[in-house]
Design an enzyme around this catalytic site. Structure first.
Site, PDB file in Angstrom:
ATOM      1  N   SER A 137      33.959  81.266  55.023  1.00  0.00           N
ATOM      2  CA  SER A 137      34.807  81.603  56.159  1.00  0.00           C
ATOM      3  C   SER A 137      35.146  83.089  56.284  1.00  0.00           C
ATOM      4  O   SER A 137      34.272  83.901  56.534  1.00  0.00           O
ATOM      5  CB  SER A 137      36.059  80.745  56.041  1.00  0.00           C
ATOM      6  OG  SER A 137      36.783  80.803  57.216  1.00  0.00           O
TER       7      SER A 137
ATOM      8  N   SER B 268      46.972  83.205  46.692  1.00  0.00           N
ATOM      9  CA  SER B 268      45.970  82.778  47.671  1.00  0.00           C
ATOM     10  C   SER B 268      45.182  81.615  47.105  1.00  0.00           C
ATOM     11  O   SER B 268      44.932  81.546  45.895  1.00  0.00           O
ATOM     12  CB  SER B 268      45.026  83.939  47.978  1.00  0.00           C
ATOM     13  OG  SER B 268      43.851  83.447  48.582  1.00  0.00           O
TER      14      SER B 268
HETATM   15  C1  G16 Z   1      41.477  79.153  54.807  1.00  0.00           C
HETATM   16  C2  G16 Z   1      42.312  77.946  55.153  1.00  0.00           C
HETATM   17  C3  G16 Z   1      43.510  78.373  55.945  1.00  0.00           C
HETATM   18  C4  G16 Z   1      44.289  79.440  55.194  1.00  0.00           C
HETATM   19  C5  G16 Z   1      43.376  80.593  54.777  1.00  0.00           C
HETATM   20  C6  G16 Z   1      44.048  81.560  53.842  1.00  0.00           C
HETATM   21  O1  G16 Z   1      41.023  79.748  55.983  1.00  0.00           O
HETATM   22  O2  G16 Z   1      41.512  77.034  55.868  1.00  0.00           O
HETATM   23  O3  G16 Z   1      44.305  77.244  56.184  1.00  0.00           O
HETATM   24  O4  G16 Z   1      45.319  79.938  55.976  1.00  0.00           O
HETATM   25  O5  G16 Z   1      42.244  80.087  54.104  1.00  0.00           O
HETATM   26  O6  G16 Z   1      44.458  80.841  52.716  1.00  0.00           O
HETATM   27  P1  G16 Z   1      44.999  81.528  51.409  1.00  0.00           P
HETATM   28  O7  G16 Z   1      46.160  82.371  51.839  1.00  0.00           O
HETATM   29  O8  G16 Z   1      45.393  80.398  50.519  1.00  0.00           O
HETATM   30  O9  G16 Z   1      43.900  82.390  50.861  1.00  0.00           O
HETATM   31  P2  G16 Z   1      39.507  80.120  56.194  1.00  0.00           P
HETATM   32  O10 G16 Z   1      39.428  80.603  57.595  1.00  0.00           O
HETATM   33  O11 G16 Z   1      39.173  81.153  55.176  1.00  0.00           O
HETATM   34  O12 G16 Z   1      38.790  78.808  55.944  1.00  0.00           O
END
Ligand code: G16
Length: 547
Positions: A67, A504
């Protein structure tokens, strides 16, 4: 082959690479450096098969993507039969499998899962999979395929896909030939469903000025281009930028939704000027943020919070105009939601708001509790869910006036336009464009709903981010003991101050969020909290970074 091949599993075809590395099925599945993921992919193949066997052969999805993460990372997540994220109780199995070192340990975990879930290993299983544009995907797909093969799944490779397309496909396959059919289980079916719904929802309205879409040099670029073949230029005019998916090192680099949200600026090279409308997707096209520059040339971000406010406002008005009193709208946010947005939702729109932990899976489940649940993370991840009862009410309500009929038709079109399986940048873009077109609004008019409190997100790299434990929807730290008290003491010094810290789930870092009345105070608060985290947890690599 359909049989479950224990002897192959025991032979541990793909070994755990770095003995000391511990994998966690986090916010969005497994995510780390691509070179550490081959054994994980293999085991995810086995897990997906077991999940399908457990659920009577229902099709399970596997998406290979990291992502918003840098190009050298990769990741994988499982999709449950209705297109939602893997049931949380199975995340522990995923983590145990990924960390099983050696064939015997792997077979042991598999046996535990089989016994705990009373799985018939000879039952049929179906798994579909897709991947994004990362160069590491090809190798990782092979590892996944091996896992699917030794566990006996009927496996189908859907190829290059955005994450939300894969979620859509899983739901379509599992609901095919039922009264609950979600759509045609093909990429073309997805394009047709969304484009037809969009044409209906903007019918009779003048087209807006062109929209520029930054595709983060990711899979969203070729897929959006393909999608636009289904929408005539006089219905929606789009310019695509950052669409280079072949040059190495460009994915998410100085572009995309995460860059724009965290840097609070347009990607370098964008020809953004007053009056123009921009949006950015992330690397797998499941997030979107909008932005513009105002008449003074100041950059203005319309993030997930602003999209949630716009969507809730529009849907509530349609429900009212349709004369449907039984449908109540609710909004779900996380701690990252700007304080002003929560204020706008609760005080101006008078809509109930829930706050849950970061991660689409948490928001999605909470949103299911409402008749219409609007959920968005501030980073642009979100969608709208209509409960089965709400869908039925919209379908069966008989209009008494032309105005009521128009509102009901609009609601009906929205239920088709919105990807209700997961946040979807293309679908969310169409939702925003629908609302702006119906209102004939500029971004400036949309932005007038409320003024964001200045906010700052900072990333701190520490020795071990797992020592950070939170409670209260991640708004407070429980561990390291005493740190929350120190943060509270700092926050108390700032008007409208708010700050929280969490590890994270997708990157090896701790995130610090701060907001306050002024930009200078916000930056100061963020930097002081980041310094606290850095000092208490053994920061790595110099002073804390501004995200
Ligand atoms: C993923 C999750 C999201 C989250 C983001 C950041 O997004 O699907 O729900 O907000 O990671 O998460 P963290 O702060 O735990 O790193 P994506 O777009 O990377 O799949």
């Amino acid at each position: 082959m359909t049989s479950f091949d224990y002897s192959s599993i025991k032979s541990n075809i793909i070994a755990h690479k770095v003995e000391s590395y511990t994998y966690t099925y986090g916010t969005a599945g497994f995510r780390t450096k691509a070179e550490l993921l081959d054994s994980v992919m293999y085991k995810v193949g086995i897990l997906a098969t077991l999940r399908s066997k457990k659920l009577g052969g229902a099709t399970i999805g596997v998406m290979i993507t990291a992502s918003h993460n840098p190009e050298e990372d990769n990741g994988v997540k499982l999709v449950d039969p209705r297109g939602e994220m893997l049931e949380q109780s199975w995340e522990g199995y995923a983590t145990s499998l990924a960390n099983a070192k050696g064939g015997d340990a792997l077979a042991e975990v598999v046996e535990e899962i089989v016994a705990a879930n009373k799985i018939d290993t000879e039952a049929p299983a179906a798994v579909i999979y897709g991947y994004d544009t990362r160069p590491s995907c090809a190798e990782l797909v092979k590892c996944l395929e091996l896992g699917l093969e030794v566990s006996g799944a009927k496996a189908t490779n859907f190829g290059l896909k955005t994450t939300p397309m894969l979620h859509y496909l899983v739901r379509c396959i599992n609901t095919a030939n039922t009264s609950d059919s979600y759509g045609e289980p093909t990429e073309e079916g997805y394009y047709k469903k969304l484009s037809e719904a969009f044409k209906t929802s903007v019918k009779g309205k003048s087209r807006l000025s062109p929209l520029t879409v930054d595709c983060a040099n990711g899979v969203g670029a070729p897929k959006l281009r393909e999608f636009l073949r289904y929408l005539p230029e006089d219905v929606l005019s789009v310019n695509i930028m950052n669409d280079d998916v072949t040059s190495l090192g460009k994915l998410n680099k100085d572009c995309g939704a995460d860059y724009v949200k965290t840097q609070q600026r347009a990607p370098p090279g964008s020809k953004i000027a007053p009056g123009s409308r921009f949006c950015s997707y992330d690397g797998d096209a499941d997030r979107i943020v909008y932005y513009f520059v105002d008449s003074n040339g100041t950059f203005r971000l319309l993030d997930g919070d602003k999209i949630a406010g716009l969507a809730a406002m529009f849907i509530m008005e349609l429900v009212h105009d349709a004369g449907i009193s039984s449908i109540k709208v609710g909004v779900v946010q996380t701690a990252y939601a700007n304080g002003s947005s929560t204020n706008y939702l609760t005080k101006v729109l008078n809509v109930p708001v829930s706050c849950v932990s970061t991660g689409v899976k948490h928001l999605h489940h909470e949103a299911e509790k409402y008749d219409v649940g609007v959920y968005f993370e501030a980073n642009g991840h979100g969608t709208v869910l209509f409960s089965p009862e709400a869908l039925n009410t919209i379908k069966t309500t008989e209009a008494k006036t032309p105005a009521q009929k128009h509102a009901i038709d609009q609601l009906q079109a929205l239920t088709e336009l919105i990807n209700q399986t997961v946040g979807d940048a293309i679908s969310d873009m169409l939702l925003v464009e629908t609302i702006l077109t119906n209102r004939q609004w500029t971004c400036e008019e949309w932005n007038q709903a409320y003024t964001d409190l200045p906010n700052r997100l900072v990333k701190v790299v520490v020795k071990d981010r797992h020592i950070f434990k939170t409670t209260n929807a991640e708004r407070q730290l429980v561990e390291p003991v005493g740190l929350q008290g120190e943060i509270d003491a700092l926050v108390a010094k700032y008007a409208n101050g708010r700050s929280f810290v969490r590890a994270s789930g997708t990157e090896d870092a701790v995130r610090v969020y701060a907001e306050a009345s002024t930009r200078a105070e916000t930056d100061e608060l963020a930097s002081k909290v980041a310094q606290l985290v850095y000092d208490r947890a053994g920061g790595v690599g110099g002073r804390p970074l501004s995200s």
